[in-house]
Design an enzyme around this catalytic site. Sequence first.
Site, PDB file in Angstrom:
ATOM      1  N   ASP A 149      -6.602   9.165   9.596  1.00 56.65           N
ATOM      2  CA  ASP A 149      -5.249   8.844  10.034  1.00 56.65           C
ATOM      3  C   ASP A 149      -4.902   9.505  11.357  1.00 56.65           C
ATOM      4  O   ASP A 149      -5.292  10.641  11.630  1.00 56.65           O
ATOM      5  CB  ASP A 149      -4.237   9.287   8.967  1.00 56.65           C
ATOM      6  N   GLU A 167       0.847  -1.190   0.000  1.00 57.97           N
ATOM      7  CA  GLU A 167       0.000   0.000   0.000  1.00 57.97           C
ATOM      8  C   GLU A 167       0.881   1.238   0.000  1.00 57.97           C
ATOM      9  O   GLU A 167       1.814   1.342   0.795  1.00 57.97           O
ATOM     10  CB  GLU A 167      -0.893   0.043   1.242  1.00 57.97           C
TER      11      GLU A 167
END
Length: 263
Positions: free
Chosen positions: A60, A49
């Site tokens: 995040d 990724e």
Amino acid sequence: MSRINAKFEELQSIKRKAFIPFIMASFPDFNYSKKLLNSLPELGADLIEIGIPFTDPMADGKTIQEAGQTALNGGFRMEHLYDLIKSFRTKDDKTPIILMGYFNPIHKIGAKEFVKKIKSLGVDGLIIVDLPPEEDDELCVHCLASEINFIRLLTPTSDDNRLKSLLKNTSGFLYYVSVAGVTGTKVPVKKSVERDIIRIKAKTNTPICVGFGIKNPDDAKEIAHLANGVVVGSAIIEKINSKESAKEVFDFVKSLSNAVHLV
């Protein structure tokens, strides 16, 4: 068959779980991320990724937020992402690449044009955090038309009714977010993860990979017992932030892959 599907079939045939490292494009700088990306397959990565830096990464935690901001402060442009992938594909045509990010930068380019570009570079999948199934016409339809896997995020709050929508048009694998929160802030509770994976597997044959909050090889090994794959991001970013040598960072990544593969 996509590279992602082929990889999971290969892993299933040898009864091995997938190790999926996450790195941020151009973090801590372009050259470092290029070297790390190109080294990941030999360090045990089954799929990779790559995060797309963005100014408002709402899913995040602090670690990945700051990594993205560091890349942006260093002058990151989408051309740098393309160059990373292009460089990787000159040496490796087998390891699946998944891009993970947010819709705004893609919208700015144009969804159709973006999908065409990444397809030409050899990208295999997309995880777009802020596009729910209700917005499939924005991007997902273009991915389906180009045979790029559109990978959904599932969470502990995704009940059976919501699961029906999330499974529609998804492919490649399902990304199960193991904690209710942002990346890298909590440790997964094994019993809760196990319960949800059993419930989800009753609804689909799509492989399930688990991420968020996996901090070390012991965590990775524990989760690998439950899922088809393990995603580790914040812990790798933190290792880079610790100012340890590239060798020590690479050794840490190798220790994570070993832990997953030994299950």
